[in-house]
Design a protein around this motif. Sequence first.
Motif, PDB file in Angstrom:
ATOM      1  N   PHE A  53      24.266   5.671  -8.181  1.00  0.00           N
ATOM      2  CA  PHE A  53      22.874   5.468  -7.797  1.00  0.00           C
ATOM      3  C   PHE A  53      22.798   4.265  -6.864  1.00  0.00           C
ATOM      4  N   LYS A  54      22.037   4.405  -5.770  1.00  0.00           N
ATOM      5  CA  LYS A  54      21.982   3.349  -4.755  1.00  0.00           C
ATOM      6  C   LYS A  54      20.524   2.996  -4.468  1.00  0.00           C
ATOM      7  N   PRO A  55      19.935   2.105  -5.285  1.00  0.00           N
ATOM      8  CA  PRO A  55      18.537   1.728  -5.049  1.00  0.00           C
ATOM      9  C   PRO A  55      18.374   0.972  -3.746  1.00  0.00           C
ATOM     10  N   ALA A  56      17.176   1.074  -3.181  1.00  0.00           N
ATOM     11  CA  ALA A  56      16.879   0.377  -1.931  1.00  0.00           C
ATOM     12  C   ALA A  56      16.777  -1.127  -2.180  1.00  0.00           C
ATOM     13  N   LEU A  57      17.222  -1.892  -1.209  1.00  0.00           N
ATOM     14  CA  LEU A  57      17.089  -3.353  -1.258  1.00  0.00           C
ATOM     15  C   LEU A  57      15.646  -3.758  -0.989  1.00  0.00           C
ATOM     16  N   PRO A  58      15.185  -4.866  -1.584  1.00  0.00           N
ATOM     17  CA  PRO A  58      15.825  -5.610  -2.663  1.00  0.00           C
ATOM     18  C   PRO A  58      15.559  -4.939  -4.007  1.00  0.00           C
ATOM     19  N   PHE A  59      16.448  -5.140  -4.952  1.00  0.00           N
ATOM     20  CA  PHE A  59      16.247  -4.592  -6.291  1.00  0.00           C
ATOM     21  C   PHE A  59      16.850  -5.551  -7.311  1.00  0.00           C
ATOM     22  N   SER A  60      16.418  -5.379  -8.540  1.00  0.00           N
ATOM     23  CA  SER A  60      16.983  -6.151  -9.636  1.00  0.00           C
ATOM     24  C   SER A  60      18.016  -5.301 -10.362  1.00  0.00           C
ATOM     25  N   PRO A  61      19.196  -5.835 -10.643  1.00  0.00           N
ATOM     26  CA  PRO A  61      20.134  -5.085 -11.482  1.00  0.00           C
ATOM     27  C   PRO A  61      19.663  -5.083 -12.935  1.00  0.00           C
ATOM     28  N   GLY A  62      20.483  -4.507 -13.795  1.00  0.00           N
ATOM     29  CA  GLY A  62      20.125  -4.424 -15.216  1.00  0.00           C
ATOM     30  C   GLY A  62      19.667  -3.036 -15.585  1.00  0.00           C
ATOM     31  N   GLY A  63      20.525  -2.284 -16.282  1.00  0.00           N
ATOM     32  CA  GLY A  63      20.219  -0.896 -16.586  1.00  0.00           C
ATOM     33  C   GLY A  63      19.585  -0.667 -17.933  1.00  0.00           C
ATOM     34  N   GLU A  64      19.521  -1.687 -18.785  1.00  0.00           N
ATOM     35  CA  GLU A  64      18.930  -1.516 -20.110  1.00  0.00           C
ATOM     36  C   GLU A  64      18.360  -2.847 -20.579  1.00  0.00           C
ATOM     37  N   CYS A  65      17.304  -2.746 -21.384  1.00  0.00           N
ATOM     38  CA  CYS A  65      16.676  -3.954 -21.898  1.00  0.00           C
ATOM     39  C   CYS A  65      15.936  -3.641 -23.194  1.00  0.00           C
ATOM     40  N   ALA A  66      15.540  -4.690 -23.872  1.00  0.00           N
ATOM     41  CA  ALA A  66      14.686  -4.571 -25.053  1.00  0.00           C
ATOM     42  C   ALA A  66      13.550  -5.567 -24.920  1.00  0.00           C
ATOM     43  N   GLY A  67      12.376  -5.186 -25.405  1.00  0.00           N
ATOM     44  CA  GLY A  67      11.235  -6.080 -25.309  1.00  0.00           C
ATOM     45  C   GLY A  67      10.006  -5.507 -25.979  1.00  0.00           C
ATOM     46  N   VAL A  68       8.868  -6.048 -25.603  1.00  0.00           N
ATOM     47  CA  VAL A  68       7.583  -5.696 -26.208  1.00  0.00           C
ATOM     48  C   VAL A  68       6.692  -5.066 -25.145  1.00  0.00           C
ATOM     49  N   VAL A  69       6.096  -3.930 -25.461  1.00  0.00           N
ATOM     50  CA  VAL A  69       5.222  -3.243 -24.506  1.00  0.00           C
ATOM     51  C   VAL A  69       4.008  -4.122 -24.214  1.00  0.00           C
ATOM     52  N   SER A  70       3.776  -4.383 -22.904  1.00  0.00           N
ATOM     53  CA  SER A  70       2.664  -5.245 -22.499  1.00  0.00           C
ATOM     54  C   SER A  70       1.536  -4.483 -21.813  1.00  0.00           C
ATOM     55  N   ALA A  71       1.804  -3.251 -21.364  1.00  0.00           N
ATOM     56  CA  ALA A  71       0.765  -2.421 -20.742  1.00  0.00           C
ATOM     57  C   ALA A  71       1.227  -0.970 -20.795  1.00  0.00           C
ATOM     58  N   VAL A  72       0.255  -0.058 -20.903  1.00  0.00           N
ATOM     59  CA  VAL A  72       0.556   1.370 -21.014  1.00  0.00           C
ATOM     60  C   VAL A  72      -0.210   2.116 -19.931  1.00  0.00           C
ATOM     61  N   GLY A  73       0.510   2.975 -19.201  1.00  0.00           N
ATOM     62  CA  GLY A  73      -0.115   3.756 -18.153  1.00  0.00           C
ATOM     63  C   GLY A  73      -0.815   4.997 -18.682  1.00  0.00           C
ATOM     64  N   GLU A  74      -1.560   5.634 -17.813  1.00  0.00           N
ATOM     65  CA  GLU A  74      -2.288   6.852 -18.163  1.00  0.00           C
ATOM     66  C   GLU A  74      -1.316   7.946 -18.618  1.00  0.00           C
TER      67      GLU A  74
END
Length: 324
Positions: A53-74
């Motif tokens: 996979f080749k994301p367009a520049l600029p991008f942040s690396p990091g393929g996985e994370c854990a955290g707390v949901v701060s907003a939910v989309g429709e």
Amino acid sequence: MKAVLCVEHGPPEKLVVRDVPTPEPGRGQVRISVKAVGVNFPDTLIIQNLYQFKPALPFSPGGECAGVVSAVGEGVADIAVGDEVIAMTGHGAMAEEVIANRGQIVKMAPGMPFDVAAGFTMTYGTSHHALKQRGALKPGETLLVLGAAGGVGLTAVELGKVMGAKVIAAASSDEKLALCREMGADEVINYATEDLKERIKALTNGRGVDVIYDPVGDRYAEPSFRGIAWNGRYLVIGFAAGAIPALPLNLPLIKGASIVGVFWGAFTQAEPALHQQNMEELLRWYAEGKLKPHVSRHFALDEGADAIRWMMDRKALGKIVLTV
């Protein structure tokens, strides 16, 4: 918000830390306040433009994370603000906030620490899919794991034991092999000092191993394949040692053996329902105490480049994570 950014392809030393706008979730998406980020071998490739996979520049690396949901989309009804979740983003997770599609998210097991959760999905997910769907590992079979002290390798050792196999762990130092023993390996091979093919033969009484789990490649592929049993399965996970090996095709012919590709990221998209079943089983095994993820080192978000360099230099034992 703060993010680690790849603004030009190259080694981790080219990464920068900058303030960027906080993203808003679209339809079918959620925003996560990141607490921890798993660092994986693909991070070393994606910043050099060497990954699938080749994301367009600029991008942040990091393929996985854990955290707390701060907003939910429709359109997202089963995830709420405040939920503790794991997200498999592919890239973008080395930031204080990240957007994830609903299908990329699973809820954390009760009481699961954020650092453990952040490093859970890619390594355990890869190894579980490899051993279960691609390798069809059966109780009583023998599993050889190359690069056994690394992120995916150590999970393959653990999962092999949970699935009832005899596990032979192969790695490049006695320190790494001691960790493999702690995680359940029955036998070990130091392929920096021992003849890999001959040790496989000795440890299996000449029969060979049923399944080979290889995230290393390079010069270790052929001698390990020469130690495969009749009807064996050789799982191609990756090429952490550098070169992509070329195997003589007479070897699988004479052993009736299979060379099987494992691309977990593509699997999660092609077979999302089966992927969800896999994650449910893994999280259940974790809750039951059958899996004990090993996090060997923590870095701060500002040290994202150092963490990727640590991974690139093959210093990681088990998982390393960024804490946010």
